[in-house]
Design a protein around this motif. Structure first.
Motif, PDB file in Angstrom:
ATOM      1  N   LYS A 168     -64.946 -51.117  10.868  1.00  0.00           N
ATOM      2  CA  LYS A 168     -65.895 -51.269  11.315  1.00  0.00           C
ATOM      3  C   LYS A 168     -66.940 -52.035  11.134  1.00  0.00           C
ATOM      4  N   LEU A 169     -67.501 -52.626  12.110  1.00  0.00           N
ATOM      5  CA  LEU A 169     -68.247 -53.298  11.725  1.00  0.00           C
ATOM      6  C   LEU A 169     -70.300 -52.801  11.930  1.00  0.00           C
ATOM      7  N   VAL A 170     -71.234 -53.375  11.718  1.00  0.00           N
ATOM      8  CA  VAL A 170     -72.138 -53.150  11.816  1.00  0.00           C
ATOM      9  C   VAL A 170     -73.322 -54.104  12.604  1.00  0.00           C
ATOM     10  N   THR A 171     -73.749 -53.866  12.932  1.00  0.00           N
ATOM     11  CA  THR A 171     -75.043 -54.720  13.953  1.00  0.00           C
ATOM     12  C   THR A 171     -76.086 -54.322  13.511  1.00  0.00           C
ATOM     13  N   LEU A 172     -76.986 -55.155  12.745  1.00  0.00           N
ATOM     14  CA  LEU A 172     -78.544 -54.568  12.535  1.00  0.00           C
ATOM     15  C   LEU A 172     -79.019 -55.684  12.910  1.00  0.00           C
ATOM     16  N   VAL A 173     -80.174 -54.707  13.891  1.00  0.00           N
ATOM     17  CA  VAL A 173     -81.422 -55.473  14.901  1.00  0.00           C
ATOM     18  C   VAL A 173     -82.672 -54.903  14.683  1.00  0.00           C
ATOM     19  N   ARG A 174     -83.552 -56.135  14.016  1.00  0.00           N
ATOM     20  CA  ARG A 174     -84.917 -56.225  13.254  1.00  0.00           C
ATOM     21  C   ARG A 174     -86.055 -57.504  14.661  1.00  0.00           C
ATOM     22  N   PRO A 175     -87.299 -56.646  15.236  1.00  0.00           N
ATOM     23  CA  PRO A 175     -87.917 -57.616  15.402  1.00  0.00           C
ATOM     24  C   PRO A 175     -88.343 -58.637  13.805  1.00  0.00           C
ATOM     25  N   ASN A 215     -70.608 -57.687   9.078  1.00  0.00           N
ATOM     26  CA  ASN A 215     -71.921 -56.663   9.765  1.00  0.00           C
ATOM     27  C   ASN A 215     -72.660 -57.997  10.273  1.00  0.00           C
ATOM     28  N   VAL A 216     -73.360 -57.785  11.480  1.00  0.00           N
ATOM     29  CA  VAL A 216     -74.281 -59.078  11.762  1.00  0.00           C
ATOM     30  C   VAL A 216     -75.761 -58.924  12.803  1.00  0.00           C
ATOM     31  N   ARG A 217     -76.692 -59.573  11.633  1.00  0.00           N
ATOM     32  CA  ARG A 217     -77.763 -59.561  12.601  1.00  0.00           C
ATOM     33  C   ARG A 217     -78.242 -60.228  13.747  1.00  0.00           C
ATOM     34  N   ILE A 218     -79.539 -59.222  14.468  1.00  0.00           N
ATOM     35  CA  ILE A 218     -79.587 -60.318  15.389  1.00  0.00           C
ATOM     36  C   ILE A 218     -81.048 -59.624  15.815  1.00  0.00           C
ATOM     37  N   GLU A 219     -82.231 -60.799  15.917  1.00  0.00           N
ATOM     38  CA  GLU A 219     -83.112 -60.693  15.517  1.00  0.00           C
ATOM     39  C   GLU A 219     -83.657 -61.086  17.125  1.00  0.00           C
ATOM     40  N   ILE A 220     -85.173 -60.192  16.931  1.00  0.00           N
ATOM     41  CA  ILE A 220     -86.080 -60.808  18.394  1.00  0.00           C
ATOM     42  C   ILE A 220     -87.131 -60.773  17.516  1.00  0.00           C
ATOM     43  N   ASP A 221     -89.090 -61.546  18.330  1.00  0.00           N
ATOM     44  CA  ASP A 221     -89.253 -62.269  17.796  1.00  0.00           C
ATOM     45  C   ASP A 221     -90.542 -60.367  18.092  1.00  0.00           C
ATOM     46  N   ALA A 222     -90.433 -59.950  18.840  1.00  0.00           N
ATOM     47  CA  ALA A 222     -90.766 -58.374  19.060  1.00  0.00           C
ATOM     48  C   ALA A 222     -90.844 -57.335  19.564  1.00  0.00           C
ATOM     49  N   VAL A 223     -90.611 -56.217  19.388  1.00  0.00           N
ATOM     50  CA  VAL A 223     -90.569 -55.303  20.213  1.00  0.00           C
ATOM     51  C   VAL A 223     -91.625 -55.408  21.283  1.00  0.00           C
ATOM     52  N   ASP A 224     -91.588 -56.445  22.525  1.00  0.00           N
ATOM     53  CA  ASP A 224     -93.027 -56.553  23.164  1.00  0.00           C
ATOM     54  C   ASP A 224     -91.607 -56.403  24.717  1.00  0.00           C
ATOM     55  N   ALA A 225     -92.207 -56.782  25.515  1.00  0.00           N
ATOM     56  CA  ALA A 225     -91.651 -56.893  26.827  1.00  0.00           C
ATOM     57  C   ALA A 225     -90.815 -57.984  27.088  1.00  0.00           C
TER      58      ALA A 225
END
Ligand code: F6P
Length: 430
Positions: free
Chosen positions: A305-312, A358-368
């Motif tokens: 497995k690979l785990v993709t962790l996403v967060r704002p 595992n891989v980390r994905i970050e976005i600034d915020a959960v907005d448009a």
């Protein structure tokens, strides 16, 4: 969007810096192929042009006659529901208009939903690229009858998104229903940044222009090197790890507002890359909840497995009240968000400690902008993975067998597949 692949290097399975170099050469070649497909508006590749080709003014104009309803009921399935549901769920705190999705044919659930809705103030958003999907059309017939029974004129409250022809197009034309067209050459699962994914959000008065702007940001990041393109890097790293045994990709966002995103990703990844006996199985997970259900397997089960962790990076927070309860005082003064972030980093480190990629994905915020960027980046990552794996990313032939069988079972024609159902081997144990 920022991608951190540090924990995909060195583990087992894992990549090396040399592997990345090799993948980068292949990304350069694949990028040229993709750009050619985009330039020619080729089927599938055209999806990556949507930030430039989608007309948000036309979408707003098409839904304008409905004003601000109390609720929007989207009737559609797969790519005709999941993109819209992902956008509406991510931006739910920015509208008072409820969004509901009828994307299954469960009679009890459908009845309960229809009983709960103010049908006289609900817009029905019917979406089907083919215009022939049995689940969508059946649900629409049921919804229409419920409106009739409630004395509501469904022709005044129905909006259609479909292709140039098919049952749904005929219905829209016959009853002169407001409608939009699905984009040319874009498979359903790649149509979030289009009329298909944005009509519901527009009916809810959400910032569809911001969603498209976010997608545009991710589009501008596409380049011939994975070191400059987070989306392509994600696709290449997932492909490289799959080649080394990571045949499951657990998509684990750390935000309730992104739960539907994991479901949307599952269709995108499975239907695009699951063919010719290969593919990386998407598993839907949610952080921190599934640390208490699935993490045991991810950390100590098979090394597949690979785990993709996403967060704002930014989110509203709630303070955890100070307490002198034994063993809990350490929580006081922190926020629930602080705890969630600590859980995110701890889970990431716990996987790395066991050499689990595992891989980390970050976005600034959960907005448009954030959700637009994330959706587009995952679509581009899928296209890149498909190119590297030599797959026909934009088809889904394996789903047709079951459709024919179901249709035949209901008397909708003579299909060998329906006969094959009767050949089922039974070995019942009660
Ligand atoms: O938009 P349509 O044509 O109703 O199809 C719905 C979904 O069904 C599928 O064709 C799979 O059966 C998906 O690819 C698609 O997103």
């Amino acid at each position: 969007m920022e991608l951190d692949i540090g924990n995909a290097l060195g583990g087992s399975p894992g990549l090396t810096e040399d592997t990345l170099e090799h993948l980068d050469e292949r990304v350069g070649i694949a990028h040229e192929r993709i750009e050619q497909g985009r330039a020619d508006d080729e089927h599938g590749y055209a999806a990556l042009n949507l930030p430039e080709t989608v007309d948000t003014d036309a979408i707003r104009a098409a839904v304008e006659p409905f004003g601000t309803p109390a609720a929007v009921l989207t009737v559609g399935i797969g790519g005709s529901a999941l993109g819209a549901a992902t956008i509406s769920a991510a931006l739910a705190d920015q509208t008072d208009v409820e969004a509901h999705f009828l994307d299954n044919v469960d009679p009890e659930d459908t009845a309960e939903l229809l009983d709960s809705l103010p049908l006289d103030d609900t817009v029905v958003n019917v979406v089907s690229r083919s215009g022939t999907t049995a689940e969508t059309l059946s649900n629409f017939l049921v919804v229409r009858e419920a409106m009739d029974d409630a004395g509501v004129d469904w022709t005044e409250q129905t909006f259609v998104t479909t292709g140039d022809d098919g049952n749904l197009r005929n219905l829209a034309d016959t009853h002169d229903l407001p409608s939009l067209k699905v984009p040319e050459g874009v498979p359903g699962r790649f149509s979030a940044i289009s009329t298909v994914g944005l009509a519901c959000a527009a009916l809810q008065g959400l910032d569809i222009e911001g969603v498209v702007a976010g997608a545009q940001t991710a589009m501008d990041d596409l380049s011939g090197s994975l070191y400059d393109s987070p989306a392509y890097a994600y696709g290449a790293v997932c492909y490289g790890l799959a080649e080394r045994g990571a045949l499951t990709n657990a998509m684990m966002p750390y935000a309730e507002s992104l739960e539907y995103f994991a479901e949307w990703f599952a269709q995108l990844w499975a239907e695009s890359l699951g063919k010719e006996q290969v593919g990386q199985t998407p598993a839907r997970a949610l952080g921190a909840t599934d640390q208490h259900s699935q993490l045991q397997l991810y950390r100590a089960g098979p090394r597949d497995k690979l785990v993709t962790l996403v967060r704002p990076r930014e989110r509203e927070d709630i303070d955890i009240p100070e307490t002198d309860l034994e063993g809990l005082s350490y929580l006081g003064g922190s926020g629930l968000g602080d705890l969630l972030d600590a859980e995110f980093e701890a889970t990431e480190a716990s996987l790395a400690a066991e050499g689990r990629p595992n891989v980390r994905i970050e976005i600034d915020a959960v907005d448009a902008e954030g959700i637009g960027e994330l959706l587009y980046a995952m679509e581009a990552a899928t296209v890149m993975y498909g190119e590297l794996a030599g797959l026909s990313t934009f088809t889904q032939p394996a789903v047709e067998w079951g459709k024919k069988a179901a249709r035949g079972l209901l008397g909708g024609g003579d299909f060998a597949e329906a006969e094959a159902v009767a050949d089922k081997r039974t070995f019942t144990i009660e």
